[in-house]
Enzyme design. Structure first.
Site, PDB file in Angstrom:
ATOM      1  N   LYS A  53       0.842  -1.206   0.000  1.00  8.95           N
ATOM      2  CA  LYS A  53       0.000   0.000   0.000  1.00  8.95           C
ATOM      3  C   LYS A  53       0.876   1.255   0.000  1.00  8.95           C
ATOM      4  O   LYS A  53       0.632   2.197  -0.743  1.00  8.95           O
ATOM      5  CB  LYS A  53      -0.941   0.002   1.224  1.00  8.95           C
ATOM      6  CG  LYS A  53      -2.094  -0.992   1.076  1.00  8.95           C
ATOM      7  CD  LYS A  53      -2.896  -1.213   2.355  1.00  8.95           C
ATOM      8  CE  LYS A  53      -3.954  -2.292   2.123  1.00  8.95           C
ATOM      9  NZ  LYS A  53      -4.754  -2.635   3.297  1.00  8.95           N
ATOM     10  N   GLN A  97      -5.215  -1.605   9.494  1.00  5.01           N
ATOM     11  CA  GLN A  97      -5.095  -2.914   8.857  1.00  5.01           C
ATOM     12  C   GLN A  97      -5.743  -3.979   9.746  1.00  5.01           C
ATOM     13  O   GLN A  97      -5.463  -4.069  10.942  1.00  5.01           O
ATOM     14  CB  GLN A  97      -3.613  -3.236   8.606  1.00  5.01           C
ATOM     15  CG  GLN A  97      -3.370  -4.487   7.796  1.00  5.01           C
ATOM     16  CD  GLN A  97      -3.897  -4.423   6.358  1.00  5.01           C
ATOM     17  OE1 GLN A  97      -3.934  -3.364   5.743  1.00  5.01           O
ATOM     18  NE2 GLN A  97      -4.329  -5.546   5.833  1.00  5.01           N
ATOM     19  N   ASP A 120     -11.443   3.002   3.778  1.00  3.15           N
ATOM     20  CA  ASP A 120     -11.827   1.596   3.649  1.00  3.15           C
ATOM     21  C   ASP A 120     -13.342   1.465   3.447  1.00  3.15           C
ATOM     22  O   ASP A 120     -13.819   0.413   3.015  1.00  3.15           O
ATOM     23  CB  ASP A 120     -11.464   0.835   4.940  1.00  3.15           C
ATOM     24  CG  ASP A 120     -10.203  -0.003   4.800  1.00  3.15           C
ATOM     25  OD1 ASP A 120      -9.942  -0.478   3.684  1.00  3.15           O
ATOM     26  OD2 ASP A 120      -9.515  -0.186   5.814  1.00  3.15           O
TER      27      ASP A 120
HETATM   28  N1  GUN Z   1      -7.426  -6.785   5.797  1.00  4.84           N
HETATM   29  C1  GUN Z   1      -7.756  -7.521   4.685  1.00  4.84           C
HETATM   30  N2  GUN Z   1      -8.349  -6.740   3.768  1.00  4.84           N
HETATM   31  C2  GUN Z   1      -8.402  -5.492   4.281  1.00  4.84           C
HETATM   32  C3  GUN Z   1      -8.882  -4.244   3.791  1.00  4.84           C
HETATM   33  O1  GUN Z   1      -9.422  -4.115   2.693  1.00  4.84           O
HETATM   34  N3  GUN Z   1      -8.742  -3.185   4.641  1.00  4.84           N
HETATM   35  C4  GUN Z   1      -8.176  -3.304   5.859  1.00  4.84           C
HETATM   36  N4  GUN Z   1      -8.101  -2.230   6.608  1.00  4.84           N
HETATM   37  N5  GUN Z   1      -7.712  -4.444   6.342  1.00  4.84           N
HETATM   38  C5  GUN Z   1      -7.826  -5.525   5.550  1.00  4.84           C
END
Ligand code: GUN
Length: 285
Positions: A53, A97, A120
């Site tokens: 990311k 996350q 998100d």
């Molecule tokens: N863990 C797995 N997929 C995601 C996501 O799309 N966003 C976040 N914040 N954590 C994740």
């Protein structure tokens, strides 16, 4: 018939190029989109996702900062950090996350993030907005799937879509987004009995249950579009999706690979949401 294998990396590149010009336009007005990522603990997969990311942000000119907190950090410390980020004008996007350690209440964490910075799309206000057709941020993975379908010209309206999985991150928002585009949607789970009786009727199948080989070629309609959201680490260390790629490839019309299908699109949509957040912030000024 052999399915066309969808290239998520290529579509991501195309979309990221377009994003660069939006970032440049903002820069001319002295605005730089900023993303803050909170990573708690040292889950190996989460470390890789966060690294990817950050690299993606850098490539399109989005500022990013990662807060690495130890596995035993208190819930209050995470909440305090999020409140500071809510008030930090350099940050337009906040992402925690997931998964979080068991002693931290995920709902409480997601609800303290300012809905305006919730890139998100997990905050209840943003989920509600999406359900009523007024989305501010679409969750990144299903958003990326929709962009892939759009790019490859897959018709959604009037088609039967089957979503396998009911998570808040993928399954539920995916079903809603397909519904919004006019699909007839069935939602199945890993517990659905006779899953094949549903998937064989589907023009589009999205599989997101986190188990290898949940869908095989014998379970789908010839020419169907198959989207594999799973990422499973196999005993030999290799990565595999939820779909039995080889057998499905012989029957499907379009098929996403793992890796290189949905994964890059998820990150691309995080960039999209962060840039969009910055653009919306400018409009509020
Ligand atoms: N863990 C797995 N997929 C995601 C996501 O799309 N966003 C976040 N914040 N954590 C994740």
């Amino acid at each position: 018939m052999n399915a066309e294998v969808v290239d998520g990396k290529l579509v991501s590149q195309v979309l990221r190029e377009k994003m660069k010009s939006r970032v440049e336009a903002l820069a001319k007005r002295d605005i730089k989109p900023g993303l803050a990522v909170i990573l708690v603990g040292d889950d190996a997969a989460s470390q890789v996702y966060v690294r990817n990311k950050v690299a993606a942000c850098q490539a399109v000119g989005v500022y990013s900062v990662v807060y690495r907190l130890s596995e035993d950090v208190s819930e209050q410390n995470v909440l305090d950090e999020l409140m500071r980020l809510n008030n930090n004008s350099e940050i337009n996007g906040i992402l925690v996350q997931l998964p979080l350690p068991k002693h931290i209440d995920e709902d409480k964490i997601l609800e303290i993030i300012s809905p305006e910075k919730d890139v998100d799309g997990f905050h209840k206000i943003n989920v509600g907005a999406m359900v009523t057709g007024n989305a501010r941020f679409y969750p990144c993975t299903p958003h990326g799937v929709m962009k892939l379908l759009e790019h490859y010209g897959v018709v959604i309206e009037g088609k039967h879509a089957v979503v396998v999985g009911r998570s808040n991150i993928v399954g539920k928002p995916m079903a809603l987004m397909l519904l919004e585009k006019g699909a007839t949607v069935s939602i199945c789970t890993s517990k659905t009995s006779n899953l094949a009786s549903f998937t064989r009727q589907a023009d589009i199948v999205v599989v997101a249950v986190g188990k290898p080989k949940v869908l095989s070629g014998a379970m789908i309609k010839p020419g169907a579009t198959i989207i594999d959201v799973g990422i499973n680490r196999l005993a030999d260390g290799s990565l595999a999706g939820d779909v039995d790629f080889d057998s499905v490839r012989e029957v499907a019309g379009f098929l996403t690979p793992v890796p290189g299908g949905v994964g890059p699109m998820t990150i691309t949509m995080l960039l999209e949401n962060t840039i969009r957040s910055s653009e919306m912030e400018e409009m509020r000024q």
